[in-house]
Enzyme design. Structure first.
Site, PDB file in Angstrom:
ATOM      1  N   ASN A  99       1.139  -1.456  -0.029  1.00  0.00           N
ATOM      2  CA  ASN A  99      -0.050  -0.261   0.136  1.00  0.00           C
ATOM      3  C   ASN A  99       0.670   1.404  -0.061  1.00  0.00           C
ATOM      4  OD1 ASN A  99      -1.216   1.755   0.750  1.00  0.00           O
ATOM      5  ND2 ASN A  99      -2.944   0.681   1.156  1.00  0.00           N
ATOM      6  N   ARG A 107       4.648  17.936   0.824  1.00  0.00           N
ATOM      7  CA  ARG A 107       5.338  19.800   0.602  1.00  0.00           C
ATOM      8  C   ARG A 107       5.522  19.966  -0.428  1.00  0.00           C
ATOM      9  NH1 ARG A 107      11.375  20.721   1.804  1.00  0.00           N
ATOM     10  NH2 ARG A 107      11.697  22.415   0.549  1.00  0.00           N
ATOM     11  N   HIS A 145      -5.721   3.525  -1.721  1.00  0.00           N
ATOM     12  CA  HIS A 145      -6.909   3.673  -0.611  1.00  0.00           C
ATOM     13  C   HIS A 145      -6.879   5.230  -1.038  1.00  0.00           C
ATOM     14  CE1 HIS A 145      -9.796   2.491   2.425  1.00  0.00           C
ATOM     15  NE2 HIS A 145     -10.224   3.925   1.930  1.00  0.00           N
ATOM     16  N   ARG A 175      -9.120   8.403  -1.059  1.00  0.00           N
ATOM     17  CA  ARG A 175     -10.052   9.033  -0.200  1.00  0.00           C
ATOM     18  C   ARG A 175     -10.656  10.874  -1.021  1.00  0.00           C
ATOM     19  NH1 ARG A 175      -6.975   6.375   4.071  1.00  0.00           N
ATOM     20  NH2 ARG A 175      -9.381   5.576   5.078  1.00  0.00           N
ATOM     21  N   HIS A 197      -3.503  12.155   0.374  1.00  0.00           N
ATOM     22  CA  HIS A 197      -2.651  10.432  -0.307  1.00  0.00           C
ATOM     23  C   HIS A 197      -2.767  10.566  -1.633  1.00  0.00           C
ATOM     24  CE1 HIS A 197      -5.652   8.067   2.034  1.00  0.00           C
ATOM     25  NE2 HIS A 197      -5.758   8.467   2.573  1.00  0.00           N
ATOM     26  N   GLU A 205      -8.913   0.201  -2.865  1.00  0.00           N
ATOM     27  CA  GLU A 205      -9.829   0.271  -1.834  1.00  0.00           C
ATOM     28  C   GLU A 205     -10.501   1.648  -1.292  1.00  0.00           C
ATOM     29  OE1 GLU A 205      -6.710  -2.448   1.118  1.00  0.00           O
ATOM     30  OE2 GLU A 205      -7.028  -0.046   1.338  1.00  0.00           O
ATOM     31  N   THR A 250      -7.752   6.781   9.172  1.00  0.00           N
ATOM     32  CA  THR A 250      -7.774   5.297   9.036  1.00  0.00           C
ATOM     33  C   THR A 250      -8.667   4.144   8.917  1.00  0.00           C
ATOM     34  OG1 THR A 250      -6.087   3.666   8.525  1.00  0.00           O
ATOM     35  CG2 THR A 250      -6.272   3.912  10.686  1.00  0.00           C
ATOM     36  N   HIS A 282      -4.115  -4.473   7.653  1.00  0.00           N
ATOM     37  CA  HIS A 282      -3.870  -3.849   9.032  1.00  0.00           C
ATOM     38  C   HIS A 282      -3.210  -3.634   9.993  1.00  0.00           C
ATOM     39  CE1 HIS A 282      -5.889   1.045   9.295  1.00  0.00           C
ATOM     40  NE2 HIS A 282      -5.277   0.178  10.565  1.00  0.00           N
ATOM     41  N   GLY A 322       1.282  -0.949   4.289  1.00  0.00           N
ATOM     42  CA  GLY A 322       1.813   0.139   3.873  1.00  0.00           C
ATOM     43  C   GLY A 322       2.438   0.846   4.959  1.00  0.00           C
ATOM     44  N   HIS A 323       1.720   1.415   6.145  1.00  0.00           N
ATOM     45  CA  HIS A 323       1.584   2.077   7.261  1.00  0.00           C
ATOM     46  C   HIS A 323       3.698   1.201   7.385  1.00  0.00           C
ATOM     47  CE1 HIS A 323       2.065   5.172  10.464  1.00  0.00           C
ATOM     48  NE2 HIS A 323       2.417   4.181  11.124  1.00  0.00           N
TER      49      HIS A 323
END
Length: 239
Positions: free
Chosen positions: A7, A18, A43, A45, A50, A70, A101, A191, A214-215
């Site tokens: 992700n 930035r 994902h 939104r 992001h 997603e 999230t 997750h 991802g994170h």
């Protein structure tokens, strides 16, 4: 072997902080594939905080592995985006716009008729459909009744409990996985999976096809480098 889908939302978060195009989302996705990732997940939104909608179009042109989008199908723009790009898989997640999230799965019993319509809508365009669900057998069973191809188990609770009692943490996920197999559903997970808890999860969950990470992966890459990080995640999935 369970597939690793990376992700890249956090790469887009860093870019957007930035302005400009550093780090480059597309270049990062291509590098992830080159380093061994078997899929790329985004994902988007509505506020594009992001991943931007244009990122999805750009990625679709270049991704050689599986592309997973997603998001919340209750947003018309999301549905339009998915249908315009026809990814390998769409993962339907019931997140509200203001959520930082995702923090829960679908109530597939309450929303069964709605989800059945949405699943069919995407499948008619040749898109595999996965539903984001909590590790509850009844929710997995109802997910199968919508006609979905897969479920993605929401693993935050597993990750939170893992350091205290990993056997207790894995138990509901094992039962949910057995139910998915019984119902003929493919099984994904995601997750808060990381290098500490991933191998145990993969070892104990039968039929696991794909994890989306991802994170934690991006955070690890700050210290290890992206290539080495992906190698370590792939190794955890082979163990």
């Amino acid at each position: 072997m369970t597939k690793l889908s990376v992700n890249i939302n956090k790469i887009a978060t860093l870019r957007n902080a930035r302005g400009g195009n550093i780090p480059n989302v597309l270049t990062t996705a291509i590098a992830c594939e080159r380093f061994g990732a078997q899929g790329i997940t985004v994902h988007p939104r509505p506020d594009e905080r992001h991943i931007r909608y244009q990122d999805v179009y750009d990625l679709k042109k270049e991704i050689q592995t599986e592309f997973n989008i997603e998001g919340n199908c209750q947003e018309d723009k999301f549905v339009e985006l998915v249908l315009a790009n026809k990814p390998t898989q769409v993962t339907l997640v019931p997140d509200a716009n203001e959520q930082i999230t995702s923090n829960h799965g679908w109530d597939t019993i309450k929303h069964k008729l709605y989800l059945r319509d949405m699943v069919s809508h995407f499948q008619q365009e040749g898109i595999r459909v996965s539903l984001f669900v909590d590790p509850v057998e009844e929710m997995v069973e109802a997910a199968a009744e919508t006609g979905a191809d897969r479920v993605e188990l929401y693993t935050e609770a597993y990750a939170a409990e893992f350091g205290y009692d990993k056997e207790k943490a894995i138990e509901p996920y094992f039962k949910a996985a057995l139910k998915a197999r019984e119902m003929g559903l493919g099984l994904n997970a995601g997750h808060d999976l990381d290098l500490h808890n991933l191998a145990f999860f993969n070892e104990r969950i039968p039929g696991l096809l794909e994890v989306s990470i991802g994170h934690a992966l991006v955070a690890d890459a700050l210290f290890l480098g992206l290539e080495e990080t992906i190698k370590r995640y792939l190794a955890a999935l082979k163990a």
